[in-house]
Design an enzyme around this catalytic site. Structure first.
Site, PDB file in Angstrom:
ATOM      1  N   GLU A  39       0.839  -1.201   0.000  1.00 17.86           N
ATOM      2  CA  GLU A  39       0.000   0.000   0.000  1.00 17.86           C
ATOM      3  C   GLU A  39       0.873   1.250   0.000  1.00 17.86           C
ATOM      4  O   GLU A  39       1.846   1.335   0.747  1.00 17.86           O
ATOM      5  CB  GLU A  39      -0.885  -0.024   1.251  1.00 17.86           C
ATOM      6  CG  GLU A  39      -2.270   0.500   1.034  1.00 17.86           C
ATOM      7  CD  GLU A  39      -3.090  -0.396   0.097  1.00 17.86           C
ATOM      8  OE1 GLU A  39      -3.159  -0.068  -1.106  1.00 17.86           O
ATOM      9  OE2 GLU A  39      -3.643  -1.392   0.563  1.00 17.86           O
ATOM     10  N   GLY A 130     -16.729   5.273  -2.258  1.00 17.85           N
ATOM     11  CA  GLY A 130     -15.780   5.858  -1.306  1.00 17.85           C
ATOM     12  C   GLY A 130     -15.271   4.830  -0.310  1.00 17.85           C
ATOM     13  O   GLY A 130     -14.891   5.156   0.801  1.00 17.85           O
ATOM     14  N   GLY A 132     -12.754   2.652  -0.800  1.00 16.39           N
ATOM     15  CA  GLY A 132     -11.375   2.210  -0.990  1.00 16.39           C
ATOM     16  C   GLY A 132     -11.295   0.956  -1.846  1.00 16.39           C
ATOM     17  O   GLY A 132     -10.262   0.297  -1.883  1.00 16.39           O
ATOM     18  N   LEU A 133     -12.389   0.604  -2.541  1.00 21.98           N
ATOM     19  CA  LEU A 133     -12.352  -0.564  -3.440  1.00 21.98           C
ATOM     20  C   LEU A 133     -12.311  -0.106  -4.898  1.00 21.98           C
ATOM     21  O   LEU A 133     -12.648  -0.843  -5.811  1.00 21.98           O
ATOM     22  CB  LEU A 133     -13.557  -1.471  -3.185  1.00 21.98           C
ATOM     23  CG  LEU A 133     -13.678  -2.021  -1.758  1.00 21.98           C
ATOM     24  CD1 LEU A 133     -14.930  -2.884  -1.609  1.00 21.98           C
ATOM     25  CD2 LEU A 133     -12.449  -2.834  -1.367  1.00 21.98           C
ATOM     26  N   SER A 136     -13.877   4.509  -8.530  1.00 23.27           N
ATOM     27  CA  SER A 136     -13.543   5.451  -9.608  1.00 23.27           C
ATOM     28  C   SER A 136     -12.736   4.777 -10.721  1.00 23.27           C
ATOM     29  O   SER A 136     -13.045   4.956 -11.903  1.00 23.27           O
ATOM     30  CB  SER A 136     -12.828   6.695  -9.067  1.00 23.27           C
ATOM     31  OG  SER A 136     -11.676   6.337  -8.381  1.00 23.27           O
ATOM     32  N   ASP A 180      -4.641   0.845  -9.139  1.00 28.31           N
ATOM     33  CA  ASP A 180      -6.086   0.584  -9.209  1.00 28.31           C
ATOM     34  C   ASP A 180      -6.519   0.319 -10.644  1.00 28.31           C
ATOM     35  O   ASP A 180      -7.229  -0.645 -10.938  1.00 28.31           O
ATOM     36  CB  ASP A 180      -6.881   1.775  -8.663  1.00 28.31           C
ATOM     37  CG  ASP A 180      -6.539   2.065  -7.218  1.00 28.31           C
ATOM     38  OD1 ASP A 180      -5.859   1.238  -6.592  1.00 28.31           O
ATOM     39  OD2 ASP A 180      -6.947   3.129  -6.722  1.00 28.31           O
TER      40      ASP A 180
HETATM   41  C1  GLA Z   1      -5.227   4.696  -3.959  1.00 28.20           C
HETATM   42  C2  GLA Z   1      -4.507   5.048  -5.260  1.00 28.20           C
HETATM   43  C3  GLA Z   1      -3.510   3.952  -5.639  1.00 28.20           C
HETATM   44  C4  GLA Z   1      -2.598   3.591  -4.463  1.00 28.20           C
HETATM   45  C5  GLA Z   1      -3.419   3.364  -3.195  1.00 28.20           C
HETATM   46  C6  GLA Z   1      -2.546   3.177  -1.985  1.00 28.20           C
HETATM   47  O1  GLA Z   1      -6.056   3.595  -4.140  1.00 28.20           O
HETATM   48  O2  GLA Z   1      -5.424   5.244  -6.310  1.00 28.20           O
HETATM   49  O3  GLA Z   1      -2.756   4.372  -6.754  1.00 28.20           O
HETATM   50  O4  GLA Z   1      -1.618   4.568  -4.269  1.00 28.20           O
HETATM   51  O5  GLA Z   1      -4.313   4.437  -2.928  1.00 28.20           O
HETATM   52  O6  GLA Z   1      -1.797   2.028  -2.090  1.00 28.20           O
END
Ligand code: GLA
Length: 394
Positions: A39, A130, A132-133, A136, A180
């Site tokens: 991460e 929103g 974190g999955l 977008s 992502d």
């Molecule tokens: C978001 C960003 C990714 C990555 C993560 C953290 O999801 O879009 O590019 O940096 O945070 O690992």
């Protein structure tokens, strides 16, 4: 399959309700992603280990003879209309979520792709927003995939990932790395991608989890301030690297070992910058190690590295916060949990835990109860299905 069919029928009937009947309506699915470890390493030239989910965004799309783009979503009220020729160079607030698909139109056109038609588009997502999955990235990559299909240009999944990252960076102003968009575009069922973000070398690793399962849990805390804090963390890593580079020739923090970073402590000087860099370096080392222990079938070792990742994100990178920490703690207290960590950018969103299958029910019940007591509202739990990348489905 039954479920997919019914989603298909439902989205087609919603499409007709929104835009009227007739013409050829094509269907696409673009997944969300969960990152298992690695991460905040993807903008530091390090490794990541994400997989695409079976949850994501469905698209129903029909080509129009004019050059009007109409966008609507079953999930959120905004619906909008624009002409292809009037899509701006940067996001505009009045477009709301439509900035994600429109940014991809703009970025492709800036790269010389001719968008020759207009489109009626209806989205339907089953990812918590929103969370974190990567809702977008799911929308961005899905847009590029339907445009490629209708407009008939050729572009690899890897290239689509780059286009969508550029759209997020330049059009939407979020300085994200490649993880992502790459995971959403390139994902493979029951595999995780071991991706070197410096070279984009990628190995699809079979996710053989034996008697364990991955559980995603949402804190139900939205990542409101996430974008500015995200850009700030990225800037701190760049500053630490800049200071190191005054004496040492190194392409990225991901190229350093912890021992090498320690030699640079005095040059970095600022203790906050040093901790940010230490996270980037140790997280990259953990990710490489995690893939190797997984290859040996050592799930306990993999789980321990997941938890160590969370602690580094909490203490060195400071991107967790009360809710994510409470959810990880609630998970780790439960028997049969091999590891647990936040996933994605942080500041809210989801955790991912590795849990013995025969403890799943107790896990959801007890960790959920502990979280509720700690923060005052409930978490949601999902048993993660690992699926393919964005594609046409009908
Ligand atoms: C978001 C960003 C990714 C990555 C993560 C953290 O999801 O879009 O590019 O940096 O945070 O690992």
């Amino acid at each position: 399959m039954g479920e997919t069919l019914s989603i298909r029928e439902q989205i087609l009937s919603k499409f007709e309700e929104t835009y009227g009947a007739g013409g050829e309506v094509r269907l696409y699915f673009s997944p969300g992603r969960v990152n298992l470890i690695g991460e905040h390493t993807d903008y530091n030239g390090g490794h990541v280990f994400p997989c695409a989910l079976t949850m994501g965004t469905y698209f129903a799309v029909r080509r129009r003879e004019d050059r009007t783009v109409r966008l609507a979503s079953v999930n959120v009220p905004w619906a909008g209309v624009t002409e292809v020729s009037e899509i701006p160079e940067r996001k505009v607030d009045t477009f709301g979520w439509a900035n994600y698909p429109l940014g991809v139109f703009r970025t492709l056109m800036n790269r010389g792709v001719a968008v020759t038609g207009g489109y009626d588009v209806l989205l339907w997502g089953d990812l918590p927003n929103g969370s974190g999955l990567s809702s977008s990235a799911s929308v961005e990559v899905g847009t590029a995939v339907f445009l490629r299909d209708f407009e008939g240009f050729s572009m690899s999944a890897e290239e689509i990932a780059r286009v969508c990252q550029e759209s997020e960076n330049r059009f939407n102003g979020v300085n994200c790395g490649i993880m992502d968009q790459y995971a959403v575009a390139v994902g493979r069922q029951d595999h995780a991608m071991f991706l070197n973000t410096e070279t984009l070398d990628c190995t699809q690793v079979p996710l053989t989890l034996g008697d364990c399962a991955l559980v995603i849990a949402s804190t139900n805390k939205k990542r409101r301030l996430g974008e500015s804090k995200y850009n700030e963390r990225r800037a701190q890593c760049e500053e630490a690297l800049r200071r190191i580079r005054t004496e040492r020739d190194v392409p990225s923090l991901g190229a350093l070992s912890l021992a090498q970073l320690k030699e640079e402590q005095e040059r970095i000087l600022d203790p906050v910058l040093f901790r940010r860099a230490r996270h980037a370096v140790t997280e990259n080392e953990r990710t490489v190690e995690a893939v190797s222990v997984l290859g040996r079938g050592d799930l306990e070792g993999f789980g321990r590295l997941m938890t160590a990742s969370h602690m580094s994100l909490k203490n060195d990178y400071e991107v967790t916060g009360k809710e994510l920490d409470a959810l990880v703690e609630a998970a780790l207290t439960e028997p049969g949990v091999l590891g647990s960590r936040m996933t994605g950018a942080g500041f809210g969103g989801c955790t991912v835990s590795l849990v013995k299958k025969d403890r799943l029910e107790a896990f959801v019940e007890n960790a959920g109860q502990r979280y509720l007591e700690a923060v005052g509202y409930a978490a949601d739990f999902y048993t993660a299905g690992i699926g393919d990348g964005a594609r046409r489905i009908g």
